[in-house]
Write a protein that holds these residues in place. Structure first.
Motif, PDB file in Angstrom:
ATOM      1  N   ALA A   1       0.823  -1.209   0.000  1.00 17.80           N
ATOM      2  CA  ALA A   1       0.000   0.000   0.000  1.00 17.80           C
ATOM      3  C   ALA A   1       0.859   1.262   0.000  1.00 17.80           C
ATOM      4  O   ALA A   1       1.894   1.341   0.656  1.00 17.80           O
ATOM      5  N   THR A   2       0.409   2.265  -0.730  1.00 21.48           N
ATOM      6  CA  THR A   2       1.138   3.529  -0.785  1.00 21.48           C
ATOM      7  C   THR A   2       1.069   4.275   0.536  1.00 21.48           C
ATOM      8  O   THR A   2       1.773   5.262   0.731  1.00 21.48           O
ATOM      9  N   ALA A   3       0.238   3.814   1.468  1.00 23.50           N
ATOM     10  CA  ALA A   3       0.192   4.429   2.801  1.00 23.50           C
ATOM     11  C   ALA A   3       1.518   4.216   3.533  1.00 23.50           C
ATOM     12  O   ALA A   3       1.833   4.941   4.473  1.00 23.50           O
ATOM     13  N   TRP A   4       2.302   3.239   3.101  1.00 27.95           N
ATOM     14  CA  TRP A   4       3.618   2.990   3.682  1.00 27.95           C
ATOM     15  C   TRP A   4       4.635   3.812   2.905  1.00 27.95           C
ATOM     16  O   TRP A   4       4.905   3.535   1.736  1.00 27.95           O
ATOM     17  N   ALA A   5       5.189   4.802   3.543  1.00 22.95           N
ATOM     18  CA  ALA A   5       6.197   5.641   2.891  1.00 22.95           C
ATOM     19  C   ALA A   5       7.463   4.831   2.649  1.00 22.95           C
ATOM     20  O   ALA A   5       7.737   3.844   3.337  1.00 22.95           O
ATOM     21  N   SER A   6       8.233   5.253   1.665  1.00 24.60           N
ATOM     22  CA  SER A   6       9.518   4.607   1.390  1.00 24.60           C
ATOM     23  C   SER A   6      10.374   4.663   2.648  1.00 24.60           C
ATOM     24  O   SER A   6      10.351   5.648   3.386  1.00 24.60           O
ATOM     25  N   ARG A   7      11.115   3.580   2.907  1.00 27.37           N
ATOM     26  CA  ARG A   7      11.962   3.501   4.095  1.00 27.37           C
ATOM     27  C   ARG A   7      13.132   2.573   3.833  1.00 27.37           C
ATOM     28  O   ARG A   7      13.090   1.753   2.927  1.00 27.37           O
ATOM     29  N   THR A   8      14.127   2.679   4.668  1.00 28.16           N
ATOM     30  CA  THR A   8      15.266   1.776   4.622  1.00 28.16           C
ATOM     31  C   THR A   8      15.349   1.060   5.952  1.00 28.16           C
ATOM     32  O   THR A   8      15.365   1.699   7.006  1.00 28.16           O
ATOM     33  N   GLU A   9      15.367  -0.265   5.890  1.00 21.95           N
ATOM     34  CA  GLU A   9      15.554  -1.064   7.098  1.00 21.95           C
ATOM     35  C   GLU A   9      16.976  -1.620   7.048  1.00 21.95           C
ATOM     36  O   GLU A   9      17.415  -2.126   6.029  1.00 21.95           O
TER      37      GLU A   9
ATOM     38  N   SER B   1      25.527  -6.438   7.837  1.00 21.15           N
ATOM     39  CA  SER B   1      24.524  -5.402   8.014  1.00 21.15           C
ATOM     40  C   SER B   1      24.574  -4.391   6.874  1.00 21.15           C
ATOM     41  O   SER B   1      25.629  -3.894   6.503  1.00 21.15           O
ATOM     42  N   ALA B   2      23.394  -4.114   6.325  1.00 20.18           N
ATOM     43  CA  ALA B   2      23.262  -3.160   5.218  1.00 20.18           C
ATOM     44  C   ALA B   2      21.844  -2.613   5.229  1.00 20.18           C
ATOM     45  O   ALA B   2      20.936  -3.210   5.815  1.00 20.18           O
ATOM     46  N   GLY B   3      21.666  -1.484   4.574  1.00 19.41           N
ATOM     47  CA  GLY B   3      20.341  -0.891   4.461  1.00 19.41           C
ATOM     48  C   GLY B   3      19.635  -1.387   3.212  1.00 19.41           C
ATOM     49  O   GLY B   3      20.229  -1.430   2.131  1.00 19.41           O
ATOM     50  N   TYR B   4      18.373  -1.780   3.367  1.00 21.04           N
ATOM     51  CA  TYR B   4      17.562  -2.255   2.244  1.00 21.04           C
ATOM     52  C   TYR B   4      16.367  -1.334   2.114  1.00 21.04           C
ATOM     53  O   TYR B   4      15.603  -1.155   3.066  1.00 21.04           O
ATOM     54  N   THR B   5      16.220  -0.748   0.921  1.00 18.92           N
ATOM     55  CA  THR B   5      15.162   0.213   0.689  1.00 18.92           C
ATOM     56  C   THR B   5      13.879  -0.487   0.253  1.00 18.92           C
ATOM     57  O   THR B   5      13.902  -1.339  -0.642  1.00 18.92           O
ATOM     58  N   PHE B   6      12.797  -0.112   0.898  1.00 20.92           N
ATOM     59  CA  PHE B   6      11.458  -0.578   0.559  1.00 20.92           C
ATOM     60  C   PHE B   6      10.706   0.642   0.041  1.00 20.92           C
ATOM     61  O   PHE B   6      10.517   1.612   0.771  1.00 20.92           O
ATOM     62  N   ASN B   7      10.311   0.592  -1.227  1.00 16.61           N
ATOM     63  CA  ASN B   7       9.665   1.727  -1.861  1.00 16.61           C
ATOM     64  C   ASN B   7       8.326   1.262  -2.417  1.00 16.61           C
ATOM     65  O   ASN B   7       8.283   0.347  -3.237  1.00 16.61           O
TER      66      ASN B   7
ATOM     67  N   THR C   1      18.600  -3.580  12.866  1.00 14.60           N
ATOM     68  CA  THR C   1      19.195  -2.571  13.741  1.00 14.60           C
ATOM     69  C   THR C   1      18.679  -1.164  13.448  1.00 14.60           C
ATOM     70  O   THR C   1      19.076  -0.220  14.121  1.00 14.60           O
ATOM     71  N   GLY C   2      17.800  -1.011  12.468  1.00 19.35           N
ATOM     72  CA  GLY C   2      17.257   0.306  12.182  1.00 19.35           C
ATOM     73  C   GLY C   2      16.145   0.276  11.160  1.00 19.35           C
ATOM     74  O   GLY C   2      16.003  -0.683  10.395  1.00 19.35           O
ATOM     75  N   ASN C   3      15.340   1.342  11.169  1.00 16.37           N
ATOM     76  CA  ASN C   3      14.249   1.514  10.229  1.00 16.37           C
ATOM     77  C   ASN C   3      14.003   3.017  10.127  1.00 16.37           C
ATOM     78  O   ASN C   3      13.661   3.658  11.130  1.00 16.37           O
ATOM     79  N   THR C   4      14.200   3.596   8.948  1.00 14.99           N
ATOM     80  CA  THR C   4      14.034   5.041   8.786  1.00 14.99           C
ATOM     81  C   THR C   4      12.568   5.470   8.746  1.00 14.99           C
ATOM     82  O   THR C   4      12.285   6.663   8.833  1.00 14.99           O
ATOM     83  N   GLY C   5      11.650   4.511   8.626  1.00 12.24           N
ATOM     84  CA  GLY C   5      10.238   4.860   8.512  1.00 12.24           C
ATOM     85  C   GLY C   5       9.412   4.636   9.767  1.00 12.24           C
ATOM     86  O   GLY C   5       8.268   5.089   9.854  1.00 12.24           O
ATOM     87  N   TRP C   6       9.980   3.950  10.757  1.00 16.14           N
ATOM     88  CA  TRP C   6       9.248   3.634  11.978  1.00 16.14           C
ATOM     89  C   TRP C   6      10.273   3.179  13.019  1.00 16.14           C
ATOM     90  O   TRP C   6      11.258   2.535  12.639  1.00 16.14           O
ATOM     91  N   PRO C   7      10.055   3.425  14.301  1.00 20.63           N
ATOM     92  CA  PRO C   7      11.081   3.067  15.295  1.00 20.63           C
ATOM     93  C   PRO C   7      11.056   1.587  15.706  1.00 20.63           C
ATOM     94  O   PRO C   7      11.295   1.247  16.861  1.00 20.63           O
ATOM     95  N   ALA C   8      10.750   0.702  14.750  1.00 17.57           N
ATOM     96  CA  ALA C   8      10.682  -0.735  15.028  1.00 17.57           C
ATOM     97  C   ALA C   8      10.979  -1.497  13.744  1.00 17.57           C
ATOM     98  O   ALA C   8      10.900  -0.937  12.652  1.00 17.57           O
ATOM     99  N   ALA C   9      11.311  -2.775  13.885  1.00 16.71           N
ATOM    100  CA  ALA C   9      11.477  -3.636  12.715  1.00 16.71           C
ATOM    101  C   ALA C   9      10.095  -4.027  12.212  1.00 16.71           C
ATOM    102  O   ALA C   9       9.186  -4.267  13.011  1.00 16.71           O
ATOM    103  N   GLN C  10       9.946  -4.087  10.902  1.00 17.25           N
ATOM    104  CA  GLN C  10       8.669  -4.448  10.297  1.00 17.25           C
ATOM    105  C   GLN C  10       8.920  -5.304   9.063  1.00 17.25           C
ATOM    106  O   GLN C  10       9.860  -5.047   8.309  1.00 17.25           O
ATOM    107  N   LEU C  11       8.069  -6.315   8.874  1.00 17.29           N
ATOM    108  CA  LEU C  11       8.198  -7.167   7.689  1.00 17.29           C
ATOM    109  C   LEU C  11       6.876  -7.885   7.458  1.00 17.29           C
ATOM    110  O   LEU C  11       6.313  -8.473   8.377  1.00 17.29           O
ATOM    111  N   SER C  12       6.394  -7.836   6.209  1.00 12.73           N
ATOM    112  CA  SER C  12       5.134  -8.525   5.918  1.00 12.73           C
ATOM    113  C   SER C  12       5.350  -9.913   5.336  1.00 12.73           C
ATOM    114  O   SER C  12       4.512 -10.787   5.519  1.00 12.73           O
ATOM    115  N   GLU C  13       6.452 -10.135   4.652  1.00 13.01           N
ATOM    116  CA  GLU C  13       6.751 -11.473   4.131  1.00 13.01           C
ATOM    117  C   GLU C  13       8.257 -11.701   4.151  1.00 13.01           C
ATOM    118  O   GLU C  13       9.031 -10.837   3.731  1.00 13.01           O
TER     119      GLU C  13
END
Length: 167
Positions: A92-100, A119-125, A149-161
């Motif tokens: 959903a576009t309600a989820w802004a682009s972020r890097t985890e 460890s590396a940043g992975y962009t979810f757009n 260890t980080g998420n630029t879009g929310w202060p928690a780890a998130q994953l749907s699949e």
């Protein structure tokens, strides 16, 4: 012609036929984690670890907020060759682009872990489906762990699949 019985009963013997054996292979496009158990270091509300492996890209796992590092671990059930991981967030576009930021670890026993991707940043757009693919060629594991260890879009780890494939 006379047949004499010795009183012994004989059972006909058969020679076993050779059965071809083969090692079962999993097609490259089969998700090795489909239906497998997931565990997490923490969860929030209804966003449990099982949400990252339920086949529904709109549901998701979320860790406790402001508590990095967090991890999500999958048990494949037996050791298997893994070549790539596909990670998804809700499309959903309600989820802004972020890097985890995360690393990938593998284990054959669930106790001894090897880092297979540092460890590396992975962009979810959302414009590109909110999906990240991580190559891990030559990895054989029963357990796979994502350590966030980080998420630029929310202060928690998130994953749907959380998906794993042989290639």
């Amino acid at each position: 012609m006379e047949v004499r019985s010795t009183g012994a009963t004989s059972t006909p013997t058969t020679t076993p036929t050779a059965t071809p054996t083969s090692t079962p292979t999993t097609p490259a496009n089969t998700n090795l984690l489909a239906g497998k158990a997931l565990t997490a270091t923490s969860t929030v509300d209804v966003y449990g670890a099982n949400k990252a492996n339920d086949g529904d890209a709109n549901s998701y796992w979320e860790s406790a907020a402001n508590a990095f590092p967090q991890s999500l671990t999958a048990d494949l059930g037996s050791s298997a060759a893994v070549g790539r991981l596909v990670l998804k967030l809700p499309p959903a576009t309600a989820w802004a682009s972020r890097t985890e930021t995360l690393s990938v670890l593998a284990s054959t026993d669930g106790t001894n872990w090897t880092t297979v991707k540092a460890s590396a940043g992975y962009t979810f757009n959302p414009a590109t489906g909110n999906t990240a693919t991580i190559s891990v060629p030559g990895t054989t594991a029963r357990y796979l762990k994502l350590s966030f260890t980080g998420n630029t879009g929310w202060p928690a780890a998130q994953l749907s699949e959380f998906e794993a494939y042989t290639s």
